[in-house]
Design an enzyme around this catalytic site. Structure first.
Site, PDB file in Angstrom:
ATOM      1  N   LYS A  24       0.757  -1.233   0.064  1.00  0.00           N
ATOM      2  CA  LYS A  24      -0.106  -0.120   0.025  1.00  0.00           C
ATOM      3  C   LYS A  24       0.902   1.349  -0.037  1.00  0.00           C
ATOM      4  CE  LYS A  24      -2.101  -1.076   3.759  1.00  0.00           C
ATOM      5  NZ  LYS A  24      -1.116  -2.447   4.082  1.00  0.00           N
ATOM      6  N   ARG A  78     -10.086   0.831   8.731  1.00  0.00           N
ATOM      7  CA  ARG A  78      -9.593  -0.453   8.992  1.00  0.00           C
ATOM      8  C   ARG A  78     -10.520  -1.280   9.704  1.00  0.00           C
ATOM      9  NH1 ARG A  78      -3.735   0.207   8.856  1.00  0.00           N
ATOM     10  NH2 ARG A  78      -2.740  -1.365   9.327  1.00  0.00           N
ATOM     11  N   ARG A 118      11.819  -5.662   4.871  1.00  0.00           N
ATOM     12  CA  ARG A 118      11.515  -4.331   4.895  1.00  0.00           C
ATOM     13  C   ARG A 118      12.482  -3.444   5.671  1.00  0.00           C
ATOM     14  NH1 ARG A 118       5.500  -1.983   5.346  1.00  0.00           N
ATOM     15  NH2 ARG A 118       5.709  -2.769   7.434  1.00  0.00           N
ATOM     16  N   ARG A 178      11.125  -1.687  11.066  1.00  0.00           N
ATOM     17  CA  ARG A 178      10.007  -1.371  11.987  1.00  0.00           C
ATOM     18  C   ARG A 178       9.752  -2.352  13.200  1.00  0.00           C
ATOM     19  NH1 ARG A 178       4.674   0.029   8.205  1.00  0.00           N
ATOM     20  NH2 ARG A 178       3.743  -0.918  10.102  1.00  0.00           N
ATOM     21  N   ARG A 204      -0.935  -8.813  13.277  1.00  0.00           N
ATOM     22  CA  ARG A 204      -1.352  -7.999  12.204  1.00  0.00           C
ATOM     23  C   ARG A 204      -2.138  -8.790  11.055  1.00  0.00           C
ATOM     24  NH1 ARG A 204       4.048  -5.400  10.625  1.00  0.00           N
ATOM     25  NH2 ARG A 204       3.099  -4.253   8.769  1.00  0.00           N
TER      26      ARG A 204
END
Ligand code: AP5
Ligand code: MG
Length: 216
Positions: A13, A88, A127, A160, A171
């Protein structure tokens, strides 16, 4: 263009939002980025948000909805916006609908990026994110030109805290239980466009723009 990007964590996203926001000349509004900027700045909002983001739980609706309501009052959203990571859950979707109805500026489309869970874990565990501008890189798939440095602003790249394997699993569960219902909500509103989020970044951007041009 008033657009929402929805999809599981790691679907791309944030990566796609940068290109789509530039293409349509609209601001990219990521609730996750706003929370992380507040966490970095040590604000009260940041302290509260961190107790949820670290576990992969949703920050309470009262806080998130007010934050988005304030953001959508700013001048730069006059010609549209791209929301990334909001809404969300169904309650947030209803609140957003009410905010936009009041401004007589309804949504044009909701773009869903669909991706398999196995690819998600691979994308998130590799990431690296810029501490300053929050651009995402990947140690294998989107390497920065200089190791550990952001191509855009030269900021330091970090991992992160919610990109650990356990938090990624939580998540994914939160997405399945709380966020997935908004897919049907927007399908029923006739706004949903779904595209596969596999392939090169630029290929997915072209796919998204093609699907949006055909629908809007
Ligand atoms: P948020 O920041 O929104 O996290 P998320 O939804 O989990 O999504 P991500 O940012 O992890 O993934 P992405 O889809 O943006 O993927 P990216 O482009 O980086 O939210 C974080 C937390 O904040 C939440 O858990 C919650 O606590 C809180 N929060 C936020 N919004 C909230 C709300 N509305 N209500 C309540 N709480 C809220 O890409 C991932 C990786 O893949 C990168 O390394 C990238 O380089 C790589 N990649 C991207 N595209 C490709 C490709 N095509 N091929 C190969 N690699 C790729
Ligand atoms: Mg993101």
């Amino acid at each position: 263009m008033r657009l929402i990007l929805v999809g599981p964590p790691g679907a791309g996203k944030g990566t796609q939002a940068v290109h789509l926001a530039a293409h349509y000349a609209i601001p990219h509004i990521s609730t996750g980025d706003i929370f992380r900027a507040n966490i970095k700045g040590g604000t009260e909002l940041g302290k509260l948000a961190q107790s949820y983001t670290d576990k992969g739980e949703l920050v309470p609706d009262s806080v998130t909805n007010e934050m988005v309501k304030d953001r959508l009052k700013q001048d730069d959203v006059k010609n549209g916006f791209l929301l990334d990571g909001y809404p969300r859950n169904t309650f947030q979707a209803e609140v957003l609908r009410a905010i936009l109805a009041e401004k007589e500026s309804p949504l044009d489309a909701v773009l869903e990026l669909s991706l398999d869970d196995s690819v998600i874990v691979e994308r998130l565990s590799g990431r690296r994110t810029c501490k300053d501008c929050q651009t995402s890189f990947h140690i294998l798939f989107e390497k920065p030109a200089v190791d550990g440095k952001c191509d855009k602003c030269g900021g330091e790249l970090y991992q992160r805290t919610d990109d650990s394997v356990e938090v990624i699993q939580n998540r994914l569960s939160v997405y399945a239980e709380q966020t997935k219902p908004i897919i049907n909500f927007y399908r029923e509103e006739g706004l949903l466009i779904t595209i596969p989020a596999e392939g090169d970044v630029s290929e997915i951007t072209d796919r998204a723009i093609g699907a949006l041009s055909a629908a809007v």
